[in-house]
Design a protein around this motif. Structure first.
Motif, mmCIF file in Angstrom:
data_model
loop_
_atom_site.group_PDB
_atom_site.id
_atom_site.type_symbol
_atom_site.label_atom_id
_atom_site.label_comp_id
_atom_site.label_asym_id
_atom_site.label_seq_id
_atom_site.Cartn_x
_atom_site.Cartn_y
_atom_site.Cartn_z
ATOM 1 N N SER A 189 0.844 -1.194 0.000
ATOM 2 C CA SER A 189 0.000 0.000 0.000
ATOM 3 C C SER A 189 0.879 1.243 0.000
ATOM 4 O O SER A 189 2.074 1.195 0.321
ATOM 5 C CB SER A 189 -0.920 0.012 1.221
ATOM 6 O OG SER A 189 -0.161 0.048 2.422
ATOM 7 N N THR A 196 -3.569 3.954 -1.564
ATOM 8 C CA THR A 196 -3.587 3.120 -2.760
ATOM 9 C C THR A 196 -3.087 1.728 -2.395
ATOM 10 O O THR A 196 -2.026 1.580 -1.784
ATOM 11 C CB THR A 196 -2.704 3.710 -3.868
ATOM 12 O OG1 THR A 196 -3.207 4.997 -4.242
ATOM 13 C CG2 THR A 196 -2.701 2.807 -5.097
ATOM 14 N N TYR A 197 -3.873 0.721 -2.771
ATOM 15 C CA TYR A 197 -3.533 -0.664 -2.481
ATOM 16 C C TYR A 197 -3.113 -1.370 -3.765
ATOM 17 O O TYR A 197 -3.630 -1.076 -4.853
ATOM 18 C CB TYR A 197 -4.716 -1.391 -1.852
ATOM 19 C CG TYR A 197 -5.135 -0.819 -0.517
ATOM 20 C CD1 TYR A 197 -4.487 -1.196 0.651
ATOM 21 C CD2 TYR A 197 -6.176 0.100 -0.434
ATOM 22 C CE1 TYR A 197 -4.866 -0.659 1.885
ATOM 23 C CE2 TYR A 197 -6.569 0.635 0.783
ATOM 24 C CZ TYR A 197 -5.906 0.241 1.939
ATOM 25 O OH TYR A 197 -6.280 0.773 3.150
ATOM 26 N N TYR A 198 -2.200 -2.317 -3.629
ATOM 27 C CA TYR A 198 -1.684 -3.087 -4.757
ATOM 28 C C TYR A 198 -1.996 -4.565 -4.513
ATOM 29 O O TYR A 198 -1.741 -5.089 -3.422
ATOM 30 C CB TYR A 198 -0.176 -2.910 -4.888
ATOM 31 C CG TYR A 198 0.267 -1.496 -5.200
ATOM 32 C CD1 TYR A 198 0.692 -1.141 -6.473
ATOM 33 C CD2 TYR A 198 0.272 -0.506 -4.213
ATOM 34 C CE1 TYR A 198 1.112 0.159 -6.769
ATOM 35 C CE2 TYR A 198 0.671 0.793 -4.494
ATOM 36 C CZ TYR A 198 1.096 1.114 -5.770
ATOM 37 O OH TYR A 198 1.498 2.397 -6.051
ATOM 38 N N THR A 218 -4.293 -1.740 -9.001
ATOM 39 C CA THR A 218 -4.249 -0.744 -7.938
ATOM 40 C C THR A 218 -5.655 -0.190 -7.718
ATOM 41 O O THR A 218 -6.444 -0.059 -8.656
ATOM 42 C CB THR A 218 -3.307 0.423 -8.280
ATOM 43 O OG1 THR A 218 -3.773 1.102 -9.449
ATOM 44 C CG2 THR A 218 -1.894 -0.082 -8.529
ATOM 45 N N THR A 220 -7.594 2.874 -5.098
ATOM 46 C CA THR A 220 -7.357 3.947 -4.134
ATOM 47 C C THR A 220 -8.620 4.260 -3.352
ATOM 48 O O THR A 220 -9.687 4.473 -3.929
ATOM 49 C CB THR A 220 -6.872 5.218 -4.843
ATOM 50 O OG1 THR A 220 -5.657 4.928 -5.535
ATOM 51 C CG2 THR A 220 -6.615 6.335 -3.845
#
Length: 382
Positions: A189, A196-198, A218, A220
């Motif tokens: 993140s 934002t997360y991956y 991604t 957000t």
């Protein structure tokens, strides 16, 4: 058995400019319309073409793919300084042997090391020997405390065990048309204006005879709770060239390779080395050359297990053995006219390191040796 680690720099350059393909991997927030059910992990795989990558659309765990698991375990056996945690089998490629593309979490065996999510290629030849031949980084942690730094996930990567993060991706993907997405791993993140997360997903296109792929997504979440879908980037297969790759041993990305004889290793490294024919009853010997100019001799038992190894490199090299275990015994002893640093415990020594004639040496013995036997072996290595 002691836990031995062996230094190999297996981190390749960060995966840059990943290609965005049509179908899976080309989506954006503008494509949202209706929800699609997730992919069935038990679906049949497509027929394999010799030399082409076959994307895995069955169960992803290596425990459910025993051949890939066995090759992976052989490839990482004896690695020092770096550890791999297998997450998913992404695909296979039949060439002169078999390539396995595996999603892993890798971590350097150093204090406070941060993990990196990677795709590695494990090549298993027709005799069953396996090695890592390519490594692509998918994440790279920023310096701790940096504003907007990417924080790589070093905890549970299963999205089912990260319910808050999963909820963000569920919202982000809810209105996508056509393609279905199955979560594979939550990778990190980044906090800027929101979070934002991956995450990595398996994507199945909504077409007849779909060709699955694996994508990095991604999403957000703003401070007000709204969620926006970001990029969906294909990470495997990476491009058409990957499908045509032929791993016949000519393009090895690993920083070491095996040679047939000690003489060949000496010619490549410019290092002369005298070693005993056998250590602790070994039945086979293998020679490896590292890019940094190190020569390594591996001693194996009848089952192919490494039971001892000798290393030599020009100049002064601290901890050439790559063994970072803590031992109850660590001392310097004299053997002839050299000082040898030895480590071990329980009446056995496992590691010996010394310098002589502007070179560094290391001897590692998996099951240990009594001090007198170890020093006798040291005296036979020049």
């Amino acid at each position: 058995m002691k836990n031995t680690v062996y230094t190999r720099n297996m981190i390749a350059a960060a995966l840059a400019g990943m290609m965005v393909l049509t179908g899976c991997g080309s989506a954006s927030a503008a494509q949202k319309e209706t929800a699609v059910p997730s992919a069935d992990p038990s679906a049949e795989t497509t027929e394999n073409t010799k030399g082409a990558w076959e994307v895995n659309n069955k169960l992803l765990s290596l425990d459910k793919n025993p051949e890939a698991k066995a090759a992976f375990e052989r490839a990482i056996e004896g690695l020092d300084g770096y550890s791999y945690e297998a997450i998913a089998l992404l695909g296979t490629q039949v060439v002169a042997g078999t390539n396995y593309s595996i999603l892993v979490r890798g971590t350097a065996v150093t204090p406070d090391a941060k993990p990196v999510y990677q795709i590695i290629t494990v090549y298993e030849d027709v005799t069953g020997k396996a090695e890592i031949t390519d490594t692509k980084d998918l994440t790279e942690a920023s310096e701790e405390g940096t504003t907007g730094a990417l924080e790589v996930n070093d905890g549970e990567y299963d999205l089912n065990k990260n319910t808050d993060v999963q909820a963000v991706f569920d919202k982000a993907l809810a209105d996508l048309v056509g393609d279905s997405y199955e979560p594979v791993a939550y990778t990190g993140s980044q906090v800027v204006a929101g979070t934002t997360y991956y995450a990595i997903y398996r994507c199945v296109p909504a077409v007849q005879d779909p060709k699955d792929s694996f994508v990095l997504i991604t999403a957000t979440e703003s401070p007000d709770g709204t969620v926006e879908l970001g990029d969906i980037t294909t990470i495997f297969p990476a491009d058409d060239a990957m499908a045509d790759a032929d791993n016949s041993g000519e393009q090895i990305a690993a920083p070491f390779h095996t040679v047939d004889t000690l003489e060949d290793a000496e010619k490549e490294t410019g290092i002369e080395l005298l070693v005993p024919e056998s250590i602790n009853g070994s039945t086979a010997v293998e020679y490896q050359v590292y890019d940094e100019g190190m020569l390594e001799v591996l001693y194996e038992d009848a089952d192919g297990n490494i039971i001892a190894r000798v290393r030599k490199i020009s100049g002064q090299q601290d901890n050439l053995s790559g063994d970072y275990n803590e031992y109850s015994v660590a001392k310097d002893v004299t053997s002839g006219d050299i000082t040898v640093s030895v480590r071990g415990g329980n009446d056995k020594l496992y590691v010996a390191e010394w310098n002589a004639n502007d070179a560094s040496y290391a001897l590692s013995v998996e099951d240990g040796m009594e001090e007198s036997a170890l020093l006798e072996t040291v005296s036979s290595i020049q």
